[in-house]
Write a protein that holds these residues in place. Sequence first.
Motif, PDB file in Angstrom:
ATOM      1  N   SER A  67     -18.191  11.754 -18.227  1.00 44.24           N
ATOM      2  CA  SER A  67     -19.160  10.062 -17.739  1.00 44.24           C
ATOM      3  C   SER A  67     -19.840  10.888 -16.813  1.00 44.24           C
ATOM      4  CB  SER A  67     -17.263  10.207 -16.797  1.00 44.24           C
ATOM      5  OG  SER A  67     -17.952   8.978 -16.072  1.00 44.24           O
ATOM      6  N   TRP A  68     -20.624  11.703 -16.452  1.00 40.47           N
ATOM      7  CA  TRP A  68     -21.210  12.460 -15.462  1.00 40.47           C
ATOM      8  C   TRP A  68     -21.180  13.004 -14.624  1.00 40.47           C
ATOM      9  CZ3 TRP A  68     -26.079  12.130 -18.034  1.00 40.47           C
ATOM     10  CH2 TRP A  68     -26.721  11.355 -19.332  1.00 40.47           C
ATOM     11  N   GLY A  69     -19.855  13.211 -14.730  1.00 37.15           N
ATOM     12  CA  GLY A  69     -19.733  14.299 -13.840  1.00 37.15           C
ATOM     13  C   GLY A  69     -18.143  14.253 -13.346  1.00 37.15           C
ATOM     14  N   LEU A 243     -29.108  13.865   8.871  1.00 32.33           N
ATOM     15  CA  LEU A 243     -29.254  15.515   7.692  1.00 32.33           C
ATOM     16  C   LEU A 243     -28.092  13.931   6.807  1.00 32.33           C
ATOM     17  CD1 LEU A 243     -30.578  17.198   5.562  1.00 32.33           C
ATOM     18  CD2 LEU A 243     -29.074  18.944   6.912  1.00 32.33           C
ATOM     19  N   ILE A 244     -28.432  13.646   5.519  1.00 31.62           N
ATOM     20  CA  ILE A 244     -27.432  12.784   4.678  1.00 31.62           C
ATOM     21  C   ILE A 244     -27.503  13.925   3.176  1.00 31.62           C
ATOM     22  CG2 ILE A 244     -27.247  11.392   3.372  1.00 31.62           C
ATOM     23  CD1 ILE A 244     -28.874   9.517   5.265  1.00 31.62           C
ATOM     24  N   PHE A 245     -26.524  14.678   3.615  1.00 28.33           N
ATOM     25  CA  PHE A 245     -26.504  15.216   1.923  1.00 28.33           C
ATOM     26  C   PHE A 245     -25.829  14.274   0.587  1.00 28.33           C
ATOM     27  CE2 PHE A 245     -27.742  19.658   3.272  1.00 28.33           C
ATOM     28  CZ  PHE A 245     -26.477  20.630   2.824  1.00 28.33           C
ATOM     29  N   ASP A 246     -26.710  13.788   0.100  1.00 20.41           N
ATOM     30  CA  ASP A 246     -26.097  13.311  -1.107  1.00 20.41           C
ATOM     31  C   ASP A 246     -24.977  14.195  -2.452  1.00 20.41           C
ATOM     32  OD1 ASP A 246     -27.700  11.018  -3.583  1.00 20.41           O
ATOM     33  OD2 ASP A 246     -25.609  11.787  -2.999  1.00 20.41           O
ATOM     34  N   GLU A 247     -23.907  14.119  -2.237  1.00 16.23           N
ATOM     35  CA  GLU A 247     -22.904  15.046  -2.233  1.00 16.23           C
ATOM     36  C   GLU A 247     -22.667  14.437  -4.098  1.00 16.23           C
ATOM     37  OE1 GLU A 247     -22.100  18.573  -2.173  1.00 16.23           O
ATOM     38  OE2 GLU A 247     -22.040  18.843  -0.357  1.00 16.23           O
ATOM     39  N   ARG A 253     -17.489  19.170  -6.814  1.00 16.78           N
ATOM     40  CA  ARG A 253     -17.710  19.953  -8.443  1.00 16.78           C
ATOM     41  C   ARG A 253     -18.377  21.740  -8.670  1.00 16.78           C
ATOM     42  NH1 ARG A 253     -17.378  19.601 -13.559  1.00 16.78           N
ATOM     43  NH2 ARG A 253     -17.272  18.008 -13.468  1.00 16.78           N
ATOM     44  N   VAL A 254     -19.716  21.578  -7.210  1.00 15.73           N
ATOM     45  CA  VAL A 254     -19.919  22.966  -7.156  1.00 15.73           C
ATOM     46  C   VAL A 254     -19.048  23.832  -6.629  1.00 15.73           C
ATOM     47  CG1 VAL A 254     -22.553  22.089  -7.755  1.00 15.73           C
ATOM     48  CG2 VAL A 254     -21.370  22.673  -4.711  1.00 15.73           C
ATOM     49  N   SER A 255     -18.392  23.291  -5.341  1.00 20.11           N
ATOM     50  CA  SER A 255     -16.826  24.219  -5.130  1.00 20.11           C
ATOM     51  C   SER A 255     -16.252  23.426  -4.182  1.00 20.11           C
ATOM     52  CB  SER A 255     -17.461  24.970  -3.980  1.00 20.11           C
ATOM     53  OG  SER A 255     -17.331  24.445  -2.444  1.00 20.11           O
ATOM     54  N   PRO A 256     -14.629  23.517  -4.096  1.00 25.29           N
ATOM     55  CA  PRO A 256     -13.453  22.225  -3.135  1.00 25.29           C
ATOM     56  C   PRO A 256     -13.879  21.716  -1.890  1.00 25.29           C
ATOM     57  CG  PRO A 256     -13.240  24.753  -3.409  1.00 25.29           C
ATOM     58  CD  PRO A 256     -14.184  24.698  -3.633  1.00 25.29           C
ATOM     59  N   MET A 363     -22.330  23.133 -13.048  1.00 27.98           N
ATOM     60  CA  MET A 363     -23.119  22.334 -13.636  1.00 27.98           C
ATOM     61  C   MET A 363     -24.424  22.922 -14.097  1.00 27.98           C
ATOM     62  SD  MET A 363     -23.547  20.002 -10.313  1.00 27.98           S
ATOM     63  CE  MET A 363     -25.145  19.619  -9.944  1.00 27.98           C
ATOM     64  N   LEU A 364     -24.679  22.627 -15.233  1.00 25.16           N
ATOM     65  CA  LEU A 364     -26.248  23.843 -15.410  1.00 25.16           C
ATOM     66  C   LEU A 364     -27.134  23.109 -16.597  1.00 25.16           C
ATOM     67  CD1 LEU A 364     -23.918  25.210 -18.577  1.00 25.16           C
ATOM     68  CD2 LEU A 364     -22.316  24.281 -17.475  1.00 25.16           C
ATOM     69  N   CYS A 365     -27.527  23.699 -17.320  1.00 24.03           N
ATOM     70  CA  CYS A 365     -29.580  22.638 -17.806  1.00 24.03           C
ATOM     71  C   CYS A 365     -30.463  24.326 -17.763  1.00 24.03           C
ATOM     72  CB  CYS A 365     -30.492  22.267 -16.137  1.00 24.03           C
ATOM     73  SG  CYS A 365     -30.973  21.481 -17.523  1.00 24.03           S
TER      74      CYS A 365
END
Length: 435
Positions: A67-69, A243-247, A253-256, A363-365
């Motif tokens: 579902s795109w993540g 500073l906005i982190f768009d997470e 996902r990449v860690s808790p 998440m990988l590519c």
Amino acid sequence: MPPVTKNFTISKSNEVFKEALKHIPGGVNSPVRAFGPVGGHPIFIQSGSGCRIRDIDGNEYIDYVCSWGPLILGHNEPYVARQIKAAVDKGTSFGAPTELEVQLAKLVKEFMPSIDKVRMVNSGTEATMSAIRLARGFTRRDLVIKFEGCYHGHVDGLLIKAGSGATTLGVPTSPGVPQGYIDSTIILPFNDSNAVENFCRERGKEVACIILEPVAGNMGVVPPKPGYLEKLREITRHYSIVLIFDEVMTGFRVSPGGAQELYGIKPDLTTLGKVIGGGLPVGAYGGRAEIMDRVAPVGPVYQAGTLSGNPVAMSAGIATLERLRDKNIYKQLEKKSQCLAEGFEKSARDAGVKTYHTRVGSMLCTFFTKDTVHDYKTATSSDTKRYARYFNGMLERGVYLAPSQFEAAFVSAAHNDSDIEATIEASCQAMKDLP
Ligand code: KE4
């Protein structure tokens, strides 16, 4: 894994797609699902369970779109499903606060201590749109810095050199965005802190915020170079820029605690989506109380939503984050994702196909390029036609990847070792079949 599903047919999907085209633009409710860039028509899904989905022709696939993540626990995870059903039985929406909203807010803060206060919305786009308005209201400045290839949803001011479907469909800057928005959005190359430093030296005091994906996931997966995020934090502190982190993608996902935990950087605001809703529509933005308390009704920056904090969606999010408290899930995800990434890399190498592989957590590519990929320019040097052939070769072998080179593959807790092995076997065959 069968070599190629013998009677692989998508005739029912094609039929329904023809009908869909009469009623829905492009037959889909989100462009990146359209399969155009990979040369086919979208397949219509019947059901999902664990790491597998089944289409209306009866084909089964190991799913890496998830579902795109959002589905980090897999499809129809029993606990999440039970909680959703229990919530529905109590009524679906009240337009009034429920305890569930407080519960999810507290869970988000538990995972991301940089967040003092958080507001629920219904999508990642709403989250980023609201966070930018808030940053502008808080600083009384207009300029926003974003990075080439980063995608933050279809916010007018951010659909400029945007990634994901905008790049996939070859329209990274969308028509319909007024010149005023374009003038107040500064686009800089990702992973180049000198470009930010040089711009801010001239106009730093005009900049309301810098928004970025701390791990870019919408031009394929592009990790931050060592020191890049730290430098952005230093520059934004110096010029009092939010500073906005768009997470939306990296959160939980990449860690808790998302990329901010993984890289040890404390943003001023964070936007969330996907996993936070466990497959239902939830977005959120949150951060320092000093900033968040400017949001209506306590402050003047207006933002609202009929279904924000919807109890059914909250229940899905709460159940998901409660399950993610089990840190063993992340240990398993890391192991499986590493095994998959190494398998993808070996399958390409053994077939003599030039590829570049990236991974952060689950998440990988696989980029079909001989270059090392570290920004939008190198990402878009990829051979998208080759990716399309690989995508279809995997689809026919029962593996569902993102129908675009400029997306991420996601591993879920439901993918087991045999699914990973079967996927690698399919990749070996699909790579060998590439002309
Ligand atoms: P939504 O509005 O789609 O919930 O979230 C927008 C968004 C914001 N920020 C980041 C980092 C995102 O990745 C997204 C949405 N991601 C895309 C896939 N790369 C959603 C899929 C789609 O557009 O259909």
